[in-house]
Design a protein around this motif. Structure first.
Motif, PDB file in Angstrom:
ATOM      1  N   ALA A  75       0.901  -1.503   0.015  1.00 23.56           N
ATOM      2  CA  ALA A  75      -0.002   0.073   0.008  1.00 23.56           C
ATOM      3  C   ALA A  75       0.897   1.385   0.073  1.00 23.56           C
ATOM      4  CB  ALA A  75      -1.048   0.021   1.402  1.00 23.56           C
ATOM      5  N   ILE A  76       1.774   1.260   0.861  1.00 22.36           N
ATOM      6  CA  ILE A  76       3.059   2.405   0.816  1.00 22.36           C
ATOM      7  C   ILE A  76       3.467   2.434  -0.423  1.00 22.36           C
ATOM      8  CG2 ILE A  76       5.069   3.303   1.843  1.00 22.36           C
ATOM      9  CD1 ILE A  76       4.066   2.067   4.318  1.00 22.36           C
ATOM     10  N   ASP A  77       4.036   1.491  -1.242  1.00 21.12           N
ATOM     11  CA  ASP A  77       4.707   1.390  -2.246  1.00 21.12           C
ATOM     12  C   ASP A  77       3.935   1.791  -3.421  1.00 21.12           C
ATOM     13  OD1 ASP A  77       7.065   0.676  -1.284  1.00 21.12           O
ATOM     14  OD2 ASP A  77       6.575  -1.601  -1.942  1.00 21.12           O
ATOM     15  N   ALA A  78       2.483   1.738  -3.448  1.00 24.01           N
ATOM     16  CA  ALA A  78       1.451   2.095  -4.410  1.00 24.01           C
ATOM     17  C   ALA A  78       1.034   3.500  -4.012  1.00 24.01           C
ATOM     18  CB  ALA A  78       0.466   1.234  -4.362  1.00 24.01           C
ATOM     19  N   ASN A  79       1.456   4.105  -3.040  1.00 20.67           N
ATOM     20  CA  ASN A  79       1.029   5.520  -2.658  1.00 20.67           C
ATOM     21  C   ASN A  79      -0.240   5.619  -2.642  1.00 20.67           C
ATOM     22  OD1 ASN A  79       3.487   6.815  -2.574  1.00 20.67           O
ATOM     23  ND2 ASN A  79       3.423   7.049  -4.768  1.00 20.67           N
ATOM     24  N   ALA A  80      -0.989   4.453  -1.803  1.00 19.93           N
ATOM     25  CA  ALA A  80      -2.363   4.354  -1.451  1.00 19.93           C
ATOM     26  C   ALA A  80      -2.772   5.375  -0.329  1.00 19.93           C
ATOM     27  CB  ALA A  80      -2.758   2.940  -1.127  1.00 19.93           C
ATOM     28  N   PRO A  81      -3.754   6.107  -0.721  1.00 19.89           N
ATOM     29  CA  PRO A  81      -4.103   7.258   0.497  1.00 19.89           C
ATOM     30  C   PRO A  81      -4.752   6.433   1.731  1.00 19.89           C
ATOM     31  CG  PRO A  81      -5.581   7.218  -1.494  1.00 19.89           C
ATOM     32  CD  PRO A  81      -4.550   6.136  -1.742  1.00 19.89           C
ATOM     33  N   GLU A  82      -5.050   5.482   1.571  1.00 23.10           N
ATOM     34  CA  GLU A  82      -5.313   4.501   2.805  1.00 23.10           C
ATOM     35  C   GLU A  82      -5.439   3.150   2.671  1.00 23.10           C
ATOM     36  OE1 GLU A  82      -9.753   5.347   3.159  1.00 23.10           O
ATOM     37  OE2 GLU A  82      -9.464   7.451   3.678  1.00 23.10           O
ATOM     38  N   TYR A  83      -5.230   2.292   3.542  1.00 27.23           N
ATOM     39  CA  TYR A  83      -5.044   0.954   3.570  1.00 27.23           C
ATOM     40  C   TYR A  83      -6.157   0.572   4.802  1.00 27.23           C
ATOM     41  CZ  TYR A  83      -3.582  -3.671   4.855  1.00 27.23           C
ATOM     42  OH  TYR A  83      -3.517  -4.964   5.110  1.00 27.23           O
ATOM     43  N   PHE A  84      -7.035  -0.334   4.271  1.00 26.07           N
ATOM     44  CA  PHE A  84      -8.067  -0.612   5.375  1.00 26.07           C
ATOM     45  C   PHE A  84      -7.403  -1.901   6.052  1.00 26.07           C
ATOM     46  CE2 PHE A  84     -11.573  -3.796   6.163  1.00 26.07           C
ATOM     47  CZ  PHE A  84     -12.469  -2.941   6.957  1.00 26.07           C
ATOM     48  N   LEU A  85      -7.181  -1.792   7.270  1.00 25.99           N
ATOM     49  CA  LEU A  85      -6.561  -2.924   8.203  1.00 25.99           C
ATOM     50  C   LEU A  85      -7.652  -3.879   8.842  1.00 25.99           C
ATOM     51  CD1 LEU A  85      -4.034  -3.663   9.602  1.00 25.99           C
ATOM     52  CD2 LEU A  85      -4.837  -2.014  11.809  1.00 25.99           C
ATOM     53  N   GLY A  86      -8.832  -3.234   8.568  1.00 23.49           N
ATOM     54  CA  GLY A  86      -9.901  -4.311   9.219  1.00 23.49           C
ATOM     55  C   GLY A  86     -10.610  -3.596  10.278  1.00 23.49           C
ATOM     56  N   THR A  87     -11.717  -4.375  10.569  1.00 17.09           N
ATOM     57  CA  THR A  87     -12.489  -3.655  11.550  1.00 17.09           C
ATOM     58  C   THR A  87     -12.214  -4.316  13.011  1.00 17.09           C
ATOM     59  OG1 THR A  87     -14.624  -3.937   9.836  1.00 17.09           O
ATOM     60  CG2 THR A  87     -14.959  -3.790  12.412  1.00 17.09           C
ATOM     61  N   VAL A  88     -12.374  -3.040  13.902  1.00 18.22           N
ATOM     62  CA  VAL A  88     -11.804  -3.466  15.153  1.00 18.22           C
ATOM     63  C   VAL A  88     -12.999  -3.248  15.893  1.00 18.22           C
ATOM     64  CG1 VAL A  88     -10.646  -2.635  17.240  1.00 18.22           C
ATOM     65  CG2 VAL A  88      -9.409  -2.737  14.813  1.00 18.22           C
ATOM     66  N   VAL A  89     -13.693  -4.110  16.936  1.00 17.21           N
ATOM     67  CA  VAL A  89     -14.797  -3.948  17.719  1.00 17.21           C
ATOM     68  C   VAL A  89     -14.456  -3.849  19.105  1.00 17.21           C
ATOM     69  CG1 VAL A  89     -16.936  -5.084  18.509  1.00 17.21           C
ATOM     70  CG2 VAL A  89     -15.984  -5.403  16.112  1.00 17.21           C
ATOM     71  N   ALA A  90     -14.653  -2.534  19.659  1.00 16.65           N
ATOM     72  CA  ALA A  90     -14.599  -2.147  21.102  1.00 16.65           C
ATOM     73  C   ALA A  90     -15.400  -1.814  21.633  1.00 16.65           C
ATOM     74  CB  ALA A  90     -13.561  -1.140  20.846  1.00 16.65           C
ATOM     75  N   ILE A  91     -15.369  -1.860  23.075  1.00 25.01           N
ATOM     76  CA  ILE A  91     -16.314  -1.462  24.077  1.00 25.01           C
ATOM     77  C   ILE A  91     -15.878  -0.138  24.795  1.00 25.01           C
ATOM     78  CG2 ILE A  91     -17.977  -1.994  26.037  1.00 25.01           C
ATOM     79  CD1 ILE A  91     -18.018  -4.889  24.866  1.00 25.01           C
ATOM     80  N   PRO A  92     -16.235   0.992  25.014  1.00 27.68           N
ATOM     81  CA  PRO A  92     -15.858   1.862  25.955  1.00 27.68           C
ATOM     82  C   PRO A  92     -16.022   1.402  27.583  1.00 27.68           C
ATOM     83  CG  PRO A  92     -17.625   2.839  24.648  1.00 27.68           C
ATOM     84  CD  PRO A  92     -17.426   1.417  24.383  1.00 27.68           C
ATOM     85  N   VAL A  93     -14.928   1.466  28.180  1.00 23.00           N
ATOM     86  CA  VAL A  93     -15.344   1.086  29.443  1.00 23.00           C
ATOM     87  C   VAL A  93     -14.892   2.425  30.274  1.00 23.00           C
ATOM     88  CG1 VAL A  93     -14.353  -1.315  29.200  1.00 23.00           C
ATOM     89  CG2 VAL A  93     -12.698   0.289  29.904  1.00 23.00           C
ATOM     90  N   LYS A  94     -14.326   3.335  30.069  1.00 16.57           N
ATOM     91  CA  LYS A  94     -14.419   4.406  30.630  1.00 16.57           C
ATOM     92  C   LYS A  94     -13.369   5.446  29.818  1.00 16.57           C
ATOM     93  CE  LYS A  94      -9.925   3.723  33.267  1.00 16.57           C
ATOM     94  NZ  LYS A  94      -9.337   3.611  34.634  1.00 16.57           N
ATOM     95  N   GLU A  95     -13.508   6.875  29.992  1.00 17.89           N
ATOM     96  CA  GLU A  95     -13.023   7.823  29.182  1.00 17.89           C
ATOM     97  C   GLU A  95     -11.658   7.499  28.751  1.00 17.89           C
ATOM     98  OE1 GLU A  95     -13.247  10.937  26.865  1.00 17.89           O
ATOM     99  OE2 GLU A  95     -14.823  10.444  28.142  1.00 17.89           O
ATOM    100  N   GLY A  96     -11.577   7.258  27.541  1.00 21.67           N
ATOM    101  CA  GLY A  96     -10.106   7.020  26.861  1.00 21.67           C
ATOM    102  C   GLY A  96      -9.996   5.595  26.787  1.00 21.67           C
ATOM    103  N   VAL A  97     -10.721   4.788  27.396  1.00 20.16           N
ATOM    104  CA  VAL A  97     -10.099   3.428  27.603  1.00 20.16           C
ATOM    105  C   VAL A  97     -11.227   2.535  26.795  1.00 20.16           C
ATOM    106  CG1 VAL A  97      -9.744   1.279  28.967  1.00 20.16           C
ATOM    107  CG2 VAL A  97      -8.894   3.589  29.609  1.00 20.16           C
TER     108      VAL A  97
END
Length: 185
Positions: free
Chosen positions: A51-73
């Motif tokens: 992706a870097i070599d192709a100068n791709a403006p974005e690379y889709f790393l995949g979906t991350v699923v998260a639950i906020p447990v407190k501010e900033g965590v």
């Protein structure tokens, strides 16, 4: 009592750098250990390099699923292997740059923005990503602090070691054709 907005499911499209810079990430105790082999780690590094070599403006790393447990965590429900491996790669980049005094500020920036944060209550530097109970201490010492660690006591520790070595080699291979003074670029 939980407010209405906290009960809603939300989606936010962020780059991995933004996720690491904005949040402390915790892997729940019941999540599996680090399990990526050289095949998965190499595939991620190869895809990123392509992706870097192709100068791709974005690379889709995949979906991350998260639950906020407190501010900033955030508690990571899905995507822990990708996040941990990305942190391993960022640590390898930081370590590669650490050999030159001229890149000291870049090393500090990677460390402070993506890899660690300050726990003001404890008055100590803590990793931005903590793995499960089996891997947290080992990952922190081996990857985040780049310190001497005891020999791996779990198969996941050996995989963390292997991923860290692959990341270091990948970074060396990427910067090898370039003048050392430009490695930070």
């Amino acid at each position: 009592m939980m407010t209405e907005s906290k009960r809603q499911i939300g989606f936010e499209q962020l780059g991995i750098g933004s996720v690491l810079a904005r949040h402390t990430l915790r892997i729940p105790l019941n999540q599996r250990e680090y399990s990526w082999t050289a095949r998965e780690v190499g595939a991620l590094f190869h895809d990123l390099a392509s992706a870097i070599d192709a100068n791709a403006p974005e690379y889709f790393l995949g979906t991350v699923v998260a639950i906020p447990v407190k501010e900033g965590v955030l508690e990571i429900v899905d995507g822990q292997q990708r996040l941990a491996t990305t942190a391993i790669l960022l640590a390898a980049i930081k370590n590669c740059l650490a050999v030159r005094e001229a890149d000291k500020l870049l090393v500090e920036d990677i460390e402070n923005k993506f890899l660690t944060t300050i726990d003001r209550e404890a008055r100590e530097r803590v990793p931005r990503i903590s793995l499960n109970v089996t891997d947290a201490a080992y990952f922190n010492l081996r990857v985040m602090q780049r310190g001497a660690v005891t020999p791996p006591s779990a198969s996941s520790h050996s995989l963390i070691d292997q991923a860290a070595e692959l990341a270091a080699k990948h970074v060396r291979d990427v910067v090898a054709p370039h003048d050392a003074k430009n490695h930070g670029d």
